[in-house]
Design a protein around this motif. Structure first.
Motif: not given
Length: 312
Positions: A231-256
């Motif tokens: 359960x821990x592995x599944x939860x971290x995998x699901x959340x990791x997906x969200x985090x990668x997508x969010x950080x790509x958008x957030x970092x690029x947008x902030x710098x721009x």
């Protein structure tokens, strides 16, 4: 005389820098890339819509992400590929403001949707017994309406403020229209726009960032304390997906956005980060969620098999 006047009223976007020998390959590549983005996002949308087992809060929230991605890609790619093949980078002020509105609307929607998805995962992992009550259909509808209402009202106000000015310059410093580039065309006092722009940036970027930081800190704490390894592995995998997508958008947008307020910032870097905001999230979102989210992946495969067989 009228033709000259109409030309003077047009704005000039930054040149793409594509050599004339590469015009048609760039046009074909840009068109195909846009069609792939639209197809992949429509596939996710359709799969979630027709698969009853995906009618859960997480996937209903995810349903809003492809809509936003299609809006962003459509605001950017068709005009870009058309201007590449015609070698005409001129655009009317009205069309430029419309493009800028849609692009900012897309970026803000993505941040808000991703923060709502993070909240959903937080409730599911940290408060599982209260999940059905907190993420009830009524509350889910309220969250979705709030996302689009905040987005539309903030962006509409932002561009109504810029639309009231007459532009005294014509050269857009980016490859597409956006609020910071449009403000550089105004010779009047734009302090009010600057204050509102900063405030809106804090709300639509700082707010989701706080939600992400808090929810993921709690999720990480819960997962570390959990005794169930699967359960821990599944939860971290699901959340990791969200985090990668969010950080790509957030970092690029902030710098721009910040690079427009820093005089010494590299124009090439600013344009590269600015374009990446419109290329990578719409392209990667359906692929990342389609491959990493097991239920969605299985439903997409089932949907494609069923429709391929039915067409034979």
């Amino acid at each position: 005389m009228a033709a000259n006047s109409s030309v003077r009223n047009l704005l000039m976007l930054e040149t793409t820098g594509i050599h004339f020998t590469h015009i048609y390959p760039a046009f074909v590549f840009g068109t195909l890339f846009y069609l792939i983005i639209v197809f992949c996002n429509l596939l996710v949308l359709t799969t979630i819509a027709v698969s009853k087992k995906l009618h859960k809060p997480m996937f209903i929230l995810l349903f809003n992400l492809p809509i936003s991605d299609i809006v962003g890609a459509t605001a950017f790619f068709p005009h870009l590929v058309f201007s590449i093949v015609t070698q005409n980078r001129m655009v009317s002020p009205a069309a430029c403001i419309t493009q800028a509105f849609l692009i900012h609307f897309y970026g803000t929607a993505n941040l808000l949707v991703l923060s709502a998805m993070a909240y959903d995962r937080y409730v599911a992992i940290c408060c599982p017994l209260k999940y059905n009550t907190i993420m009830s259909p009524q509350n889910l509808i309220k969250i979705i309406i709030l996302i689009w209402l905040i987005n539309f009202s903030v962006m509409l106000t932002l561009f109504m403020l810029i639309a009231r000015f007459k532009f005294c310059r014509t050269n857009i410093v980016d490859l597409y229209c956006n609020n910071p580039s449009l403000m550089k065309l105004v010779c009047e006092d734009i302090r009010g726009n600057n204050y509102y722009g900063l405030a809106s940036m804090i709300v639509v970027m700082g707010g989701p960032l706080l939600v992400i930081v808090y929810t993921y800190a709690q999720i990480l704490r819960t997962c570390v304390m959990a005794n169930h390894t699967d359960g821990r592995k599944k939860a971290l995998q699901t959340c990791g997906t969200h985090l990668v997508v969010f950080l790509v958008l957030q970092i690029n947008t902030t710098f721009t956005l910040l690079s427009h307020r820093i005089e010494n910032a590299s124009p090439l870097l600013r344009r590269a980060f600015g374009v990446s905001v419109l290329i990578f999230p719409p392209f990667l979102d359906p692929i990342i969620y389609g491959l990493k989210t097991r239920e969605l992946k299985q439903s997409i495969i089932t949907f494609l098999k069923r429709n391929v067989v039915s067409t034979k």
